[in-house]
Design a protein around this motif. Structure first.
Motif, mmCIF file in Angstrom:
data_model
loop_
_atom_site.group_PDB
_atom_site.id
_atom_site.type_symbol
_atom_site.label_atom_id
_atom_site.label_comp_id
_atom_site.label_asym_id
_atom_site.label_seq_id
_atom_site.Cartn_x
_atom_site.Cartn_y
_atom_site.Cartn_z
ATOM 1 N N LYS A 3 0.834 -1.192 0.000
ATOM 2 C CA LYS A 3 0.000 0.000 0.000
ATOM 3 C C LYS A 3 0.871 1.245 0.000
ATOM 4 N N ASN A 7 -2.144 7.413 -0.286
ATOM 5 C CA ASN A 7 -3.475 7.207 -0.849
ATOM 6 C C ASN A 7 -4.244 6.104 -0.150
ATOM 7 N N THR A 9 -4.660 2.894 -0.576
ATOM 8 C CA THR A 9 -5.271 1.780 -1.286
ATOM 9 C C THR A 9 -4.205 0.950 -1.967
ATOM 10 N N TYR A 30 -5.232 3.231 -9.078
ATOM 11 C CA TYR A 30 -5.793 3.195 -7.729
ATOM 12 C C TYR A 30 -7.289 3.403 -7.877
ATOM 13 N N PRO A 33 -9.022 5.649 -4.248
ATOM 14 C CA PRO A 33 -8.082 6.475 -3.505
ATOM 15 C C PRO A 33 -8.748 7.188 -2.326
ATOM 16 N N LYS A 34 -7.940 7.570 -1.338
ATOM 17 C CA LYS A 34 -8.421 8.372 -0.218
ATOM 18 C C LYS A 34 -8.840 9.740 -0.749
ATOM 19 N N ALA A 37 -6.263 11.945 -2.304
ATOM 20 C CA ALA A 37 -5.745 11.531 -3.601
ATOM 21 C C ALA A 37 -6.861 11.391 -4.635
ATOM 22 N N ARG A 41 -8.271 9.531 -9.271
ATOM 23 C CA ARG A 41 -9.323 8.552 -9.590
ATOM 24 C C ARG A 41 -9.584 8.543 -11.092
#
Length: 54
Positions: A3, A7, A9, A30, A33-34, A37, A41
């Motif tokens: 990981k 981010n 993920t 990813y 993403p968080k 981040a 996407r």
């Protein structure tokens, strides 16, 4: 794959085949993403000598 801390993920990796040559794990994304981040996407990243052209 490990990981990434920023981010949060795990990436999904893809093998590319072009002109009969295979390049394992040369692209990744990813998918979840968080929020910090979120701007990445929907993008796919490339490395390992990949050159994207029109």
């Amino acid at each position: 794959m490990p990981k990434a801390e920023w981010n949060g993920t795990e990436a999904s990796y893809y093998t590319l085949t072009v002109g009969g040559k295979t390049n394992p794990d040369a692209a990744w994304v990813y998918e979840e993403p968080k929020p910090a981040a979120a701007h990445i996407r929907g993008y796919v990243a490339f490395w390992k000598g990949v050159k994207v052209t029109k």
